[in-house]
Scaffold this motif. Structure first.
Motif, PDB file in Angstrom:
ATOM      1  N   GLU A 116     -28.735 -54.628  24.969  1.00 30.02           N
ATOM      2  CA  GLU A 116     -28.022 -53.658  25.789  1.00 30.02           C
ATOM      3  C   GLU A 116     -28.298 -52.261  25.245  1.00 30.02           C
ATOM      4  OE1 GLU A 116     -26.348 -54.148  28.556  1.00 30.02           O
ATOM      5  OE2 GLU A 116     -26.757 -56.310  28.483  1.00 30.02           O
ATOM      6  N   HIS A 117     -28.281 -51.275  26.129  1.00 31.68           N
ATOM      7  CA  HIS A 117     -28.683 -49.919  25.767  1.00 31.68           C
ATOM      8  C   HIS A 117     -27.929 -49.410  24.535  1.00 31.68           C
ATOM      9  CE1 HIS A 117     -28.578 -45.465  26.012  1.00 31.68           C
ATOM     10  NE2 HIS A 117     -29.837 -45.609  26.391  1.00 31.68           N
ATOM     11  N   ASP A 118     -26.607 -49.494  24.532  1.00 28.14           N
ATOM     12  CA  ASP A 118     -25.827 -48.944  23.422  1.00 28.14           C
ATOM     13  C   ASP A 118     -26.117 -49.667  22.115  1.00 28.14           C
ATOM     14  OD1 ASP A 118     -24.715 -47.081  25.076  1.00 28.14           O
ATOM     15  OD2 ASP A 118     -22.774 -48.082  25.282  1.00 28.14           O
ATOM     16  N   VAL A 121     -29.536 -48.344  20.908  1.00 23.98           N
ATOM     17  CA  VAL A 121     -29.460 -46.958  20.437  1.00 23.98           C
ATOM     18  C   VAL A 121     -28.894 -46.886  19.025  1.00 23.98           C
ATOM     19  CG1 VAL A 121     -28.233 -44.775  20.762  1.00 23.98           C
ATOM     20  CG2 VAL A 121     -29.358 -45.876  22.711  1.00 23.98           C
ATOM     21  N   HIS A 122     -27.899 -47.714  18.727  1.00 17.58           N
ATOM     22  CA  HIS A 122     -27.199 -47.623  17.445  1.00 17.58           C
ATOM     23  C   HIS A 122     -27.655 -48.676  16.438  1.00 17.58           C
ATOM     24  CE1 HIS A 122     -24.358 -45.605  20.309  1.00 17.58           C
ATOM     25  NE2 HIS A 122     -24.435 -44.704  19.352  1.00 17.58           N
ATOM     26  N   ARG A 123     -28.778 -49.324  16.710  1.00 19.50           N
ATOM     27  CA  ARG A 123     -29.271 -50.363  15.804  1.00 19.50           C
ATOM     28  C   ARG A 123     -30.060 -49.739  14.658  1.00 19.50           C
ATOM     29  NH1 ARG A 123     -33.215 -55.114  15.740  1.00 19.50           N
ATOM     30  NH2 ARG A 123     -31.842 -56.867  15.304  1.00 19.50           N
ATOM     31  N   ASP A 190     -31.294 -37.264  19.141  1.00 17.70           N
ATOM     32  CA  ASP A 190     -30.064 -37.372  19.918  1.00 17.70           C
ATOM     33  C   ASP A 190     -29.433 -38.711  19.563  1.00 17.70           C
ATOM     34  OD1 ASP A 190     -28.052 -37.725  21.758  1.00 17.70           O
ATOM     35  OD2 ASP A 190     -29.325 -37.585  23.531  1.00 17.70           O
ATOM     36  N   ARG A 191     -28.338 -38.688  18.825  1.00 14.02           N
ATOM     37  CA  ARG A 191     -27.751 -39.922  18.290  1.00 14.02           C
ATOM     38  C   ARG A 191     -27.166 -40.828  19.372  1.00 14.02           C
ATOM     39  NH1 ARG A 191     -26.565 -39.191  12.835  1.00 14.02           N
ATOM     40  NH2 ARG A 191     -26.273 -41.444  12.755  1.00 14.02           N
ATOM     41  N   GLU A 192     -27.036 -40.333  20.596  1.00 13.66           N
ATOM     42  CA  GLU A 192     -26.447 -41.128  21.670  1.00 13.66           C
ATOM     43  C   GLU A 192     -27.473 -41.620  22.690  1.00 13.66           C
ATOM     44  OE1 GLU A 192     -23.376 -42.177  21.472  1.00 13.66           O
ATOM     45  OE2 GLU A 192     -23.283 -41.075  19.588  1.00 13.66           O
ATOM     46  N   GLY A 193     -28.731 -41.327  22.457  1.00 12.98           N
ATOM     47  CA  GLY A 193     -29.776 -41.783  23.377  1.00 12.98           C
ATOM     48  C   GLY A 193     -30.958 -42.329  22.602  1.00 12.98           C
ATOM     49  N   LEU A 194     -31.873 -42.964  23.308  1.00 18.62           N
ATOM     50  CA  LEU A 194     -33.083 -43.451  22.655  1.00 18.62           C
ATOM     51  C   LEU A 194     -33.961 -42.277  22.237  1.00 18.62           C
ATOM     52  CD1 LEU A 194     -34.011 -46.426  25.008  1.00 18.62           C
ATOM     53  CD2 LEU A 194     -33.075 -46.578  22.689  1.00 18.62           C
ATOM     54  N   TRP A 195     -34.659 -42.450  21.127  1.00 22.70           N
ATOM     55  CA  TRP A 195     -35.621 -41.435  20.684  1.00 22.70           C
ATOM     56  C   TRP A 195     -36.906 -41.646  21.478  1.00 22.70           C
ATOM     57  CZ3 TRP A 195     -40.293 -40.977  17.751  1.00 22.70           C
ATOM     58  CH2 TRP A 195     -40.506 -39.699  17.211  1.00 22.70           C
ATOM     59  N   PRO A 225     -40.012 -46.031  23.282  1.00 23.85           N
ATOM     60  CA  PRO A 225     -38.888 -45.353  22.633  1.00 23.85           C
ATOM     61  C   PRO A 225     -38.298 -46.197  21.505  1.00 23.85           C
ATOM     62  CG  PRO A 225     -38.682 -45.256  25.009  1.00 23.85           C
ATOM     63  CD  PRO A 225     -39.787 -46.222  24.723  1.00 23.85           C
ATOM     64  N   GLU A 226     -37.507 -45.531  20.689  1.00 28.76           N
ATOM     65  CA  GLU A 226     -36.940 -46.210  19.521  1.00 28.76           C
ATOM     66  C   GLU A 226     -35.448 -45.918  19.392  1.00 28.76           C
ATOM     67  OE1 GLU A 226     -36.464 -48.700  17.497  1.00 28.76           O
ATOM     68  OE2 GLU A 226     -38.659 -48.545  17.370  1.00 28.76           O
ATOM     69  N   SER A 227     -34.754 -46.784  18.713  1.00 30.29           N
ATOM     70  CA  SER A 227     -33.357 -46.558  18.379  1.00 30.29           C
ATOM     71  C   SER A 227     -33.193 -45.218  17.672  1.00 30.29           C
ATOM     72  CB  SER A 227     -32.867 -47.682  17.451  1.00 30.29           C
ATOM     73  OG  SER A 227     -31.792 -47.259  16.645  1.00 30.29           O
ATOM     74  N   SER A 228     -32.292 -44.383  18.161  1.00 28.35           N
ATOM     75  CA  SER A 228     -32.088 -43.095  17.504  1.00 28.35           C
ATOM     76  C   SER A 228     -31.483 -43.283  16.116  1.00 28.35           C
ATOM     77  CB  SER A 228     -31.202 -42.187  18.361  1.00 28.35           C
ATOM     78  OG  SER A 228     -29.947 -42.783  18.604  1.00 28.35           O
TER      79      SER A 228
END
Length: 314
Positions: A116-118, A121-123, A190-195, A225-228
């Motif tokens: 899942e997106h969130d 992003v936070h992984r 951007d810590r809330e979106g994908l890099w 893209p990568e996890s921010s």
């Protein structure tokens, strides 16, 4: 002084190039990469014929088996924004030395399960130990673990937290634990979106500066893209590890022109964990794509031979 100034200009270019990410393009690129047969980075027409593919517990595994004598298997762990595809030229080369060679895709990379997106992003980087564990369990014996960049830090963490599970560890241009950190690499995150995948000229500086011109478009088209969170950890050196618990032979390799994991920083890690250490002249962060990769594989194999058979010249 000339080299230092040149490095400063390159770092400035990296900062400027990533401030305006191609947001739409990178989302469509991820969607396009889901599923489908991998193509060979080295342009070999029969690349897919050399490999077998399977998915275990959501982790995609690409495997190449040796034609003859069996030695310790290998498990290869890619870096951020990449996938198991980065190892395609390496797999048959290493297998010819008598090893089953496996490469995994992280979750939300290549053909592995999508998060899942969130969650994605936070992984963090250390979460990749899950995929590594699946690969280790699938290996026909205790594997040699080889990790590049973020995959190097995840591999180091796995070796520390799972004693006795691997035979040896090879770290290529690894992100280092906080204890060995250098100056922060000030790329925007951007810590809330994908890099996002950087523009081509910036991506080349980051990952494949010395790759052959004919291969650049093929490599770039497969970046994602990568996890921010992972990018933040890699560029701000925030991950703590108790490296004193490491109990396997380790080889550390870095390119002398590496901007993401600078040679002096990586050398500090190698010294701190008592690892054998190789610096590759004229090479940047993308040691996997440099034309000299076969010679690097030979050096890795020589080191492993010495480790596996004490007293053997490497």
């Amino acid at each position: 002084m000339v080299e230092a100034a040149s490095g400063a200009r390159r770092r400035s270019a990296l900062r400027m190039g990533i401030t305006k990410p191609p947001a739409v393009a990178f989302v469509s690129r991820v969607e396009a990469m889901v599923g489908g047969a991998p193509e060979s980075v080295d342009g070999s027409a029969n690349g897919a014929d050399r490999f077998t593919h399977r998915i275990v517990d959501g982790v995609a595994i690409t495997q190449c088996d040796p034609p003859g004598t069996r030695r310790a298997p290998m498990l290869l762990v890619h870096g951020g924004c990449h996938g198991a595809w980065q190892w395609e030229p390496w797999l048959p080369w290493l297998a010819r030395s008598g090893r089953t060679v496996m490469a995994i895709d992280w979750f939300s990379h290549g053909m592995s399960r999508r998060l899942e997106h969130d969650e994605w992003v936070h992984r963090g980087i250390l979460d990749v130990q899950t995929e590594i564990g699946v690969g280790v369990d699938q290996a026909p014996g205790r594997p040699v673990l080889i990790g590049h960049s973020m995959g190097g830090l995840a591999s180091l963490a796995y070796a520390i937290s799972h004693p006795g599970r691997i035979a040896a560890l090879v770290l290529l241009s690894p992100v280092v634990p906080a204890r060995f950190s250098g100056a922060p690499i000030e790329v925007p995150v951007d810590r809330e979106g994908l890099w996002p995948v950087p523009p081509p000229e910036i991506a080349r500086q980051l990952w494949f500066e010395t790759a052959p011109e004919a291969h650049l478009a093929a490599i770039y088209s497969r970046l994602q893209p990568e996890s921010s969170q992972a990018v933040w950890e890699a560029t701000r050196w925030t991950t703590g590890l108790a490296v004193d618990a490491l109990d396997v032979p380790v080889l550390v390799v870095v390119g002398a022109r590496d901007q993401l994991t600078p040679p002096d920083v990586v050398a500090g890690l190698a010294e701190g964990i008592g690892a054998a250490f190789i610096t590759l002249d004229g090479v940047g962060h993308g040691v996997v794509f440099d034309p000299g990769w076969p010679a690097l594989c030979e050096r890795i194999d020589g080191w492993l031979t010495a480790v596996e058979e004490p007293g053997t010249e490497s």
